[in-house]
Design an enzyme around this catalytic site. Sequence first.
Site, PDB file in Angstrom:
ATOM      1  N   ARG A   1      -3.689  10.012 -10.616  1.00 16.01           N
ATOM      2  CA  ARG A   1      -3.274  11.385 -10.893  1.00 16.01           C
ATOM      3  C   ARG A   1      -2.003  11.295 -12.127  1.00 16.01           C
ATOM      4  O   ARG A   1      -2.134  11.880 -13.043  1.00 16.01           O
ATOM      5  CB  ARG A   1      -3.012  12.164 -10.030  1.00 16.01           C
ATOM      6  CG  ARG A   1      -4.145  12.917  -9.228  1.00 16.01           C
ATOM      7  CD  ARG A   1      -3.529  13.688  -7.972  1.00 16.01           C
ATOM      8  NE  ARG A   1      -3.125  12.804  -7.031  1.00 16.01           N
ATOM      9  CZ  ARG A   1      -2.739  13.395  -5.968  1.00 16.01           C
ATOM     10  NH1 ARG A   1      -2.861  14.799  -5.703  1.00 16.01           N
ATOM     11  NH2 ARG A   1      -1.896  12.742  -5.141  1.00 16.01           N
ATOM     12  N   THR A   2      -1.172  10.485 -11.748  1.00 15.63           N
ATOM     13  CA  THR A   2      -0.075  10.021 -12.503  1.00 15.63           C
ATOM     14  C   THR A   2       0.122   8.618 -12.976  1.00 15.63           C
ATOM     15  O   THR A   2      -0.348   7.676 -12.027  1.00 15.63           O
ATOM     16  CB  THR A   2       1.260  10.382 -11.852  1.00 15.63           C
ATOM     17  OG1 THR A   2       1.700   9.707 -10.587  1.00 15.63           O
ATOM     18  CG2 THR A   2       1.377  11.888 -11.498  1.00 15.63           C
TER      19      THR A   2
ATOM     20  N   GLU B   1     -18.362   9.904  10.749  1.00 12.61           N
ATOM     21  CA  GLU B   1     -17.985   8.899  11.607  1.00 12.61           C
ATOM     22  C   GLU B   1     -17.833   9.192  13.249  1.00 12.61           C
ATOM     23  O   GLU B   1     -17.427  10.411  13.469  1.00 12.61           O
ATOM     24  CB  GLU B   1     -16.466   8.279  11.296  1.00 12.61           C
ATOM     25  CG  GLU B   1     -16.468   7.507   9.649  1.00 12.61           C
ATOM     26  CD  GLU B   1     -15.099   7.329   9.326  1.00 12.61           C
ATOM     27  OE1 GLU B   1     -15.051   6.598   8.215  1.00 12.61           O
ATOM     28  OE2 GLU B   1     -14.138   7.295   9.844  1.00 12.61           O
TER      29      GLU B   1
ATOM     30  N   ARG C   1     -11.480   7.418   1.974  1.00 10.89           N
ATOM     31  CA  ARG C   1     -12.165   8.566   3.067  1.00 10.89           C
ATOM     32  C   ARG C   1     -13.846   8.504   2.390  1.00 10.89           C
ATOM     33  O   ARG C   1     -14.024   8.472   1.289  1.00 10.89           O
ATOM     34  CB  ARG C   1     -11.695   9.943   2.782  1.00 10.89           C
ATOM     35  CG  ARG C   1     -10.190   9.958   3.325  1.00 10.89           C
ATOM     36  CD  ARG C   1     -10.397   9.875   4.824  1.00 10.89           C
ATOM     37  NE  ARG C   1      -9.157  10.119   5.671  1.00 10.89           N
ATOM     38  CZ  ARG C   1      -8.094   8.951   5.979  1.00 10.89           C
ATOM     39  NH1 ARG C   1      -8.492   7.612   5.687  1.00 10.89           N
ATOM     40  NH2 ARG C   1      -6.714   9.154   6.509  1.00 10.89           N
TER      41      ARG C   1
ATOM     42  N   GLY D   1      -1.601   4.671  -5.179  1.00  6.95           N
ATOM     43  CA  GLY D   1      -0.589   4.883  -4.249  1.00  6.95           C
ATOM     44  C   GLY D   1       0.047   3.282  -3.866  1.00  6.95           C
ATOM     45  O   GLY D   1      -0.048   2.549  -4.227  1.00  6.95           O
TER      46      GLY D   1
ATOM     47  N   ILE E   1      -0.761   2.006  -1.135  1.00  3.61           N
ATOM     48  CA  ILE E   1      -1.929   0.924  -0.596  1.00  3.61           C
ATOM     49  C   ILE E   1      -2.444   0.390  -1.968  1.00  3.61           C
ATOM     50  O   ILE E   1      -2.568  -0.834  -1.891  1.00  3.61           O
ATOM     51  CB  ILE E   1      -2.803   1.532   0.387  1.00  3.61           C
ATOM     52  CG1 ILE E   1      -1.948   2.094   1.561  1.00  3.61           C
ATOM     53  CG2 ILE E   1      -4.116   0.584   0.481  1.00  3.61           C
ATOM     54  CD1 ILE E   1      -2.985   2.724   2.464  1.00  3.61           C
TER      55      ILE E   1
ATOM     56  N   HIS F   1     -14.049   1.705  10.094  1.00  4.29           N
ATOM     57  CA  HIS F   1     -12.699   2.172   9.840  1.00  4.29           C
ATOM     58  C   HIS F   1     -11.454   1.639  10.539  1.00  4.29           C
ATOM     59  O   HIS F   1     -10.675   2.180  11.264  1.00  4.29           O
ATOM     60  CB  HIS F   1     -12.700   3.646  10.414  1.00  4.29           C
ATOM     61  CG  HIS F   1     -11.839   4.644   9.421  1.00  4.29           C
ATOM     62  ND1 HIS F   1     -12.013   5.902   9.341  1.00  4.29           N
ATOM     63  CD2 HIS F   1     -10.669   4.166   8.952  1.00  4.29           C
ATOM     64  CE1 HIS F   1     -10.860   6.351   8.688  1.00  4.29           C
ATOM     65  NE2 HIS F   1     -10.083   5.413   8.483  1.00  4.29           N
ATOM     66  N   ILE F   2     -11.351   0.300  10.107  1.00  2.00           N
ATOM     67  CA  ILE F   2     -10.177  -0.484  10.904  1.00  2.00           C
ATOM     68  C   ILE F   2      -9.082  -0.918   9.913  1.00  2.00           C
ATOM     69  O   ILE F   2      -8.545  -1.991   9.980  1.00  2.00           O
ATOM     70  CB  ILE F   2     -11.010  -1.774  11.480  1.00  2.00           C
ATOM     71  CG1 ILE F   2     -11.634  -2.634  10.548  1.00  2.00           C
ATOM     72  CG2 ILE F   2     -11.711  -1.021  12.814  1.00  2.00           C
ATOM     73  CD1 ILE F   2     -12.099  -3.913  11.233  1.00  2.00           C
ATOM     74  N   GLY F   3      -8.864  -0.070   8.761  1.00  2.00           N
ATOM     75  CA  GLY F   3      -8.094  -0.350   7.708  1.00  2.00           C
ATOM     76  C   GLY F   3      -6.656  -1.082   8.220  1.00  2.00           C
ATOM     77  O   GLY F   3      -6.147  -1.885   7.774  1.00  2.00           O
TER      78      GLY F   3
END
Length: 329
Positions: free
Chosen positions: A178-179, A267, A238, A156, A158, A286-288
Amino acid sequence: MKPYIYITRKLPEAVVESIRQTYEVKMWEHEDIPVPKEVLFSEAQKADALLTMLSDQIDEEILTAGNQLKVVANLAVGFDNIDVKTASRLGIAVCNTPDVLTDTTADLTFALLMAAARRIVEAAEFVKEGNWKSWSPLLLAGHDIHHKTIGIVGMGKIGETVAKRATGFDMNILYHNRTRKPEIEQKLGAVFTSFEELVEKSDFLVCLTPLTPETKNLFTRDVFKKMKQSAIFLNASRGPVIDEQALYDALVAGEIAGAGLDVFEKEPINAEHPLLTLPNVVALPHIGSSSVETRTDMMKLCIDNITAVLDGTEPKTLVNKDWKPLVNA
Protein backbone atom coordinates in the site's frame (compact mmCIF):
# COMPACT_ATOMS: atom_id res chain seq x y z
CA MET A 1 -12.33 -10.79 44.39
CA LYS A 2 -9.54 -11.52 41.91
CA PRO A 3 -9.94 -10.40 38.28
CA TYR A 4 -10.90 -13.35 36.06
CA ILE A 5 -8.89 -14.35 32.98
CA TYR A 6 -10.21 -16.92 30.53
CA ILE A 7 -7.84 -18.56 28.03
CA THR A 8 -9.49 -20.20 25.03
CA ARG A 9 -6.89 -22.92 24.52
CA LYS A 10 -4.80 -25.00 26.90
CA LEU A 11 -1.37 -23.39 27.35
CA PRO A 12 1.66 -24.78 29.18
CA GLU A 13 1.25 -24.36 32.92
CA ALA A 14 4.74 -22.86 33.11
CA VAL A 15 3.49 -19.88 31.06
CA VAL A 16 0.46 -19.07 33.22
CA GLU A 17 1.69 -20.02 36.69
CA SER A 18 3.15 -16.54 37.23
CA ILE A 19 -0.32 -14.92 37.18
CA ARG A 20 -2.30 -17.43 39.22
CA GLN A 21 -1.53 -15.75 42.54
CA THR A 22 -2.86 -12.40 41.37
CA TYR A 23 -5.68 -13.49 39.08
CA GLU A 24 -8.24 -16.23 38.78
CA VAL A 25 -7.23 -18.10 35.63
CA LYS A 26 -9.17 -20.73 33.73
CA MET A 27 -8.23 -22.42 30.46
CA TRP A 28 -10.19 -24.43 27.92
CA GLU A 29 -8.98 -27.96 28.56
CA HIS A 30 -7.98 -28.85 24.98
CA GLU A 31 -4.85 -27.92 23.02
CA ASP A 32 -6.17 -28.72 19.56
CA ILE A 33 -9.95 -28.35 19.79
CA PRO A 34 -11.45 -24.84 19.57
CA VAL A 35 -13.59 -23.68 22.45
CA PRO A 36 -17.31 -23.94 21.54
CA LYS A 37 -19.06 -20.63 21.03
CA GLU A 38 -21.52 -21.29 23.86
CA VAL A 39 -18.67 -21.96 26.29
CA LEU A 40 -16.84 -18.84 25.18
CA PHE A 41 -20.02 -16.79 25.61
CA SER A 42 -20.54 -18.16 29.11
CA GLU A 43 -16.96 -17.36 30.13
CA ALA A 44 -17.09 -13.90 28.55
CA GLN A 45 -20.05 -13.06 30.77
CA LYS A 46 -17.77 -13.03 33.81
CA ALA A 47 -14.29 -12.44 32.36
CA ASP A 48 -12.16 -9.35 32.92
CA ALA A 49 -9.78 -10.56 30.21
CA LEU A 50 -9.81 -13.03 27.33
CA LEU A 51 -6.70 -14.61 25.85
CA THR A 52 -7.88 -15.77 22.43
CA MET A 53 -6.76 -17.66 19.34
CA LEU A 54 -7.15 -16.55 15.73
CA SER A 55 -9.79 -19.27 15.31
CA ASP A 56 -12.03 -17.67 17.96
CA GLN A 57 -14.65 -15.29 16.62
CA ILE A 58 -14.77 -12.42 19.10
CA ASP A 59 -17.84 -10.66 17.77
CA GLU A 60 -20.29 -8.21 19.33
CA GLU A 61 -22.16 -11.04 21.04
CA ILE A 62 -19.02 -12.12 22.90
CA LEU A 63 -17.84 -8.58 23.63
CA THR A 64 -21.20 -7.62 25.14
CA ALA A 65 -21.83 -10.91 26.97
CA GLY A 66 -20.80 -9.38 30.30
CA ASN A 67 -20.08 -5.95 31.68
CA GLN A 68 -16.52 -6.26 33.00
CA LEU A 69 -14.43 -7.31 30.00
CA LYS A 70 -11.45 -4.98 29.70
CA VAL A 71 -9.04 -6.64 27.29
CA VAL A 72 -8.86 -9.23 24.52
CA ALA A 73 -5.32 -10.46 23.85
CA ASN A 74 -5.07 -12.35 20.56
CA LEU A 75 -2.33 -14.95 20.16
CA ALA A 76 -1.52 -13.78 16.61
CA VAL A 77 -0.41 -10.78 14.61
CA GLY A 78 -3.72 -10.74 12.77
CA PHE A 79 -6.92 -9.67 14.51
CA ASP A 80 -9.54 -10.01 11.75
CA ASN A 81 -11.35 -12.44 14.08
CA ILE A 82 -12.13 -9.60 16.51
CA ASP A 83 -14.75 -6.87 16.14
CA VAL A 84 -12.29 -4.10 16.96
CA LYS A 85 -14.80 -1.34 16.30
CA THR A 86 -17.22 -2.67 18.88
CA ALA A 87 -14.39 -3.31 21.34
CA SER A 88 -13.27 0.30 21.04
CA ARG A 89 -16.82 1.55 21.57
CA LEU A 90 -17.04 -0.52 24.74
CA GLY A 91 -13.65 0.59 26.03
CA ILE A 92 -12.12 -2.86 25.61
CA ALA A 93 -8.44 -3.02 24.67
CA VAL A 94 -7.52 -5.32 21.79
CA CYS A 95 -3.93 -6.59 21.66
CA ASN A 96 -1.96 -8.77 19.27
CA THR A 97 1.53 -10.31 19.09
CA PRO A 98 3.56 -8.61 16.35
CA ASP A 99 7.36 -8.54 16.03
CA VAL A 100 8.11 -11.58 18.22
CA LEU A 101 7.12 -13.93 15.38
CA THR A 102 8.59 -12.07 12.40
CA ASP A 103 11.73 -14.15 11.91
CA THR A 104 10.03 -17.45 12.63
CA THR A 105 7.23 -16.79 10.14
CA ALA A 106 9.73 -15.62 7.52
CA ASP A 107 11.70 -18.85 8.03
CA LEU A 108 8.59 -20.94 7.46
CA THR A 109 7.55 -18.89 4.43
CA PHE A 110 10.90 -19.40 2.77
CA ALA A 111 10.89 -23.08 3.72
CA LEU A 112 7.49 -23.38 2.04
CA LEU A 113 8.91 -21.72 -1.07
CA MET A 114 11.84 -24.14 -1.13
CA ALA A 115 9.63 -27.17 -0.51
CA ALA A 116 7.30 -26.24 -3.36
CA ALA A 117 10.13 -25.36 -5.73
CA ARG A 118 12.23 -28.47 -5.14
CA ARG A 119 9.30 -30.88 -4.58
CA ILE A 120 10.61 -31.75 -1.13
CA VAL A 121 7.42 -33.23 0.32
CA GLU A 122 6.65 -35.16 -2.83
CA ALA A 123 10.20 -36.55 -2.93
CA ALA A 124 10.16 -37.55 0.73
CA GLU A 125 6.90 -39.46 0.26
CA PHE A 126 8.31 -41.05 -2.92
CA VAL A 127 11.12 -42.59 -0.87
CA LYS A 128 8.90 -43.61 2.07
CA GLU A 129 6.43 -45.33 -0.24
CA GLY A 130 9.20 -47.47 -1.73
CA ASN A 131 9.00 -45.94 -5.20
CA TRP A 132 12.69 -45.09 -5.53
CA LYS A 133 13.95 -47.88 -7.80
CA SER A 134 16.78 -46.14 -9.64
CA TRP A 135 18.37 -42.82 -10.42
CA SER A 136 17.29 -40.90 -13.51
CA PRO A 137 18.31 -37.48 -14.87
CA LEU A 138 14.97 -35.76 -14.24
CA LEU A 139 13.72 -37.73 -11.26
CA LEU A 140 11.45 -35.34 -9.32
CA ALA A 141 13.17 -32.39 -10.94
CA GLY A 142 11.98 -29.10 -9.51
CA HIS A 143 12.75 -25.42 -10.07
CA ASP A 144 15.84 -23.44 -9.18
CA ILE A 145 15.44 -20.73 -6.57
CA HIS A 146 18.75 -18.89 -6.91
CA HIS A 147 18.83 -15.91 -9.28
CA LYS A 148 15.07 -16.14 -9.83
CA THR A 149 12.55 -13.33 -9.22
CA ILE A 150 10.54 -13.29 -6.02
CA GLY A 151 7.49 -11.05 -5.85
CA ILE A 152 6.20 -10.17 -2.39
CA VAL A 153 2.67 -8.85 -2.00
CA GLY A 154 2.52 -7.17 1.40
CA MET A 155 5.86 -5.70 2.44
CA GLY A 156 5.34 -5.51 6.19
CA LYS A 157 7.89 -6.73 8.69
CA ILE A 158 7.47 -10.36 7.67
CA GLY A 159 7.67 -9.46 3.99
CA GLU A 160 10.86 -7.51 4.59
CA THR A 161 12.37 -10.44 6.47
CA VAL A 162 11.47 -12.87 3.68
CA ALA A 163 13.11 -10.46 1.24
CA LYS A 164 16.23 -10.46 3.40
CA ARG A 165 16.39 -14.23 3.14
CA ALA A 166 15.93 -14.01 -0.63
CA THR A 167 19.12 -11.94 -0.92
CA GLY A 168 21.05 -14.99 0.26
CA PHE A 169 19.82 -16.80 -2.85
CA ASP A 170 20.77 -13.90 -5.14
CA MET A 171 17.12 -13.42 -6.05
CA ASN A 172 15.67 -10.39 -7.78
CA ILE A 173 13.15 -8.89 -5.36
CA LEU A 174 9.93 -7.20 -6.45
CA TYR A 175 7.29 -6.02 -4.02
CA HIS A 176 3.86 -4.44 -3.98
CA ASN A 177 2.52 -2.68 -0.92
CA ARG A 178 0.00 0.00 0.00
CA THR A 179 2.91 2.32 0.71
CA ARG A 180 6.36 2.37 -0.83
CA LYS A 181 9.30 1.42 1.40
CA PRO A 182 12.40 3.35 0.20
CA GLU A 183 14.50 2.13 3.14
CA ILE A 184 13.90 -1.49 2.14
CA GLU A 185 14.71 -0.71 -1.47
CA GLN A 186 18.00 0.81 -0.42
CA LYS A 187 18.88 -1.91 2.09
CA LEU A 188 17.83 -4.99 0.11
CA GLY A 189 17.68 -3.83 -3.48
CA ALA A 190 13.94 -4.51 -3.65
CA VAL A 191 12.00 -2.89 -6.49
CA PHE A 192 8.51 -1.45 -5.99
CA THR A 193 6.08 -2.42 -8.77
CA SER A 194 2.41 -2.38 -9.56
CA PHE A 195 0.45 -5.48 -8.60
CA GLU A 196 -0.01 -6.34 -12.27
CA GLU A 197 3.70 -6.12 -13.08
CA LEU A 198 4.64 -8.20 -10.05
CA VAL A 199 2.17 -10.91 -11.06
CA GLU A 200 3.57 -11.08 -14.60
CA LYS A 201 7.27 -11.07 -13.70
CA SER A 202 7.55 -13.22 -10.56
CA ASP A 203 8.91 -16.74 -10.57
CA PHE A 204 7.78 -17.06 -6.97
CA LEU A 205 4.81 -14.96 -5.87
CA VAL A 206 4.62 -14.75 -2.08
CA CYS A 207 1.42 -13.42 -0.52
CA LEU A 208 1.93 -11.83 2.90
CA THR A 209 -0.81 -9.23 2.83
CA PRO A 210 -3.24 -8.85 5.75
CA LEU A 211 -6.88 -9.77 5.21
CA THR A 212 -8.95 -6.65 4.57
CA PRO A 213 -12.04 -5.95 2.47
CA GLU A 214 -9.65 -4.81 -0.27
CA THR A 215 -7.49 -7.96 -0.23
CA LYS A 216 -10.24 -10.57 0.11
CA ASN A 217 -10.21 -12.71 -3.06
CA LEU A 218 -7.33 -10.62 -4.39
CA PHE A 219 -6.01 -13.63 -6.27
CA THR A 220 -8.58 -14.67 -8.86
CA ARG A 221 -8.42 -16.91 -11.94
CA ASP A 222 -7.59 -13.86 -14.07
CA VAL A 223 -4.61 -13.11 -11.81
CA PHE A 224 -3.32 -16.68 -12.01
CA LYS A 225 -3.66 -16.64 -15.80
CA LYS A 226 -1.32 -13.64 -15.94
CA MET A 227 1.41 -15.44 -14.00
CA LYS A 228 4.24 -17.34 -15.68
CA GLN A 229 3.44 -20.98 -16.39
CA SER A 230 6.62 -21.82 -14.49
CA ALA A 231 5.65 -19.66 -11.49
CA ILE A 232 4.90 -20.94 -8.00
CA PHE A 233 2.34 -19.25 -5.75
CA LEU A 234 2.88 -19.11 -1.98
CA ASN A 235 0.40 -17.96 0.64
CA ALA A 236 1.44 -17.50 4.28
CA SER A 237 -0.96 -14.68 5.15
CA ARG A 238 -4.70 -15.46 5.29
CA GLY A 239 -6.67 -18.01 3.29
CA PRO A 240 -9.50 -15.74 2.08
CA VAL A 241 -7.12 -13.52 0.09
CA ILE A 242 -7.25 -16.15 -2.66
CA ASP A 243 -10.08 -17.79 -4.55
CA GLU A 244 -9.22 -21.42 -3.80
CA GLN A 245 -11.32 -22.79 -6.66
CA ALA A 246 -9.51 -20.43 -9.04
CA LEU A 247 -6.14 -21.62 -7.75
CA TYR A 248 -7.18 -25.25 -8.17
CA ASP A 249 -8.38 -24.63 -11.71
CA ALA A 250 -5.18 -22.76 -12.60
CA LEU A 251 -3.03 -25.62 -11.29
CA VAL A 252 -5.05 -28.28 -13.10
CA ALA A 253 -4.91 -26.27 -16.33
CA GLY A 254 -1.15 -25.87 -16.02
CA GLU A 255 -1.38 -22.09 -15.89
CA ILE A 256 1.08 -22.05 -12.97
CA ALA A 257 3.57 -24.70 -11.87
CA GLY A 258 2.74 -25.17 -8.22
CA ALA A 259 1.64 -23.74 -4.90
CA GLY A 260 2.66 -23.71 -1.26
CA LEU A 261 -0.07 -22.92 1.26
CA ASP A 262 0.13 -22.47 5.02
CA VAL A 263 -3.38 -21.02 5.24
CA PHE A 264 -6.80 -21.81 3.84
CA GLU A 265 -10.15 -20.10 3.50
CA LYS A 266 -11.76 -22.34 6.14
CA GLU A 267 -9.51 -23.96 8.71
CA PRO A 268 -8.91 -26.71 9.47
CA ILE A 269 -9.42 -28.34 6.07
CA ASN A 270 -10.26 -31.99 5.58
CA ALA A 271 -8.40 -34.56 3.51
CA GLU A 272 -10.95 -34.29 0.69
CA HIS A 273 -10.08 -30.65 -0.05
CA PRO A 274 -9.51 -30.41 -3.83
CA LEU A 275 -6.12 -28.71 -3.49
CA LEU A 276 -4.82 -31.66 -1.46
CA THR A 277 -5.37 -33.97 -4.41
CA LEU A 278 -2.69 -32.21 -6.45
CA PRO A 279 0.93 -33.40 -6.25
CA ASN A 280 2.27 -29.90 -6.97
CA VAL A 281 0.67 -28.38 -3.86
CA VAL A 282 2.52 -28.26 -0.54
CA ALA A 283 -0.05 -27.77 2.24
CA LEU A 284 0.74 -26.94 5.87
CA PRO A 285 -1.60 -26.53 8.88
CA HIS A 286 -1.10 -22.79 9.54
CA ILE A 287 2.22 -23.16 11.37
CA GLY A 288 3.93 -19.94 10.27
CA SER A 289 4.93 -18.89 13.78
CA SER A 290 4.99 -22.37 15.26
CA SER A 291 8.31 -22.81 16.93
CA VAL A 292 8.48 -23.59 20.64
CA GLU A 293 10.47 -20.43 21.33
CA THR A 294 8.24 -18.07 19.36
CA ARG A 295 4.90 -19.46 20.48
CA THR A 296 6.08 -19.22 24.10
CA ASP A 297 7.09 -15.60 23.54
CA MET A 298 3.68 -14.91 21.99
CA MET A 299 1.91 -16.40 25.01
CA LYS A 300 4.02 -14.33 27.40
CA LEU A 301 3.30 -11.16 25.42
CA CYS A 302 -0.43 -11.85 25.64
CA ILE A 303 -0.15 -12.23 29.39
CA ASP A 304 1.94 -9.06 29.68
CA ASN A 305 -0.71 -7.17 27.72
CA ILE A 306 -3.51 -8.51 29.91
CA THR A 307 -1.77 -7.68 33.18
CA ALA A 308 -0.96 -4.18 31.95
CA VAL A 309 -4.60 -3.44 31.15
CA LEU A 310 -5.87 -4.94 34.39
CA ASP A 311 -3.32 -2.80 36.23
CA GLY A 312 -4.70 0.27 34.49
CA THR A 313 -1.76 0.94 32.16
CA GLU A 314 -1.31 0.79 28.40
CA PRO A 315 -0.37 -2.63 26.98
CA LYS A 316 2.74 -3.21 24.88
CA THR A 317 1.00 -4.02 21.58
CA LEU A 318 -2.33 -2.22 21.41
CA VAL A 319 -4.40 -2.61 18.25
CA ASN A 320 -7.14 -0.02 18.88
CA LYS A 321 -4.95 3.01 19.47
CA ASP A 322 -7.89 5.16 20.61
CA TRP A 323 -8.34 2.99 23.71
CA LYS A 324 -7.65 4.60 27.07
CA PRO A 325 -7.37 2.76 30.41
CA LEU A 326 -10.22 3.32 32.84
CA VAL A 327 -9.28 5.55 35.78
CA ASN A 328 -10.44 2.95 38.29
CA ALA A 329 -9.30 -0.14 36.36
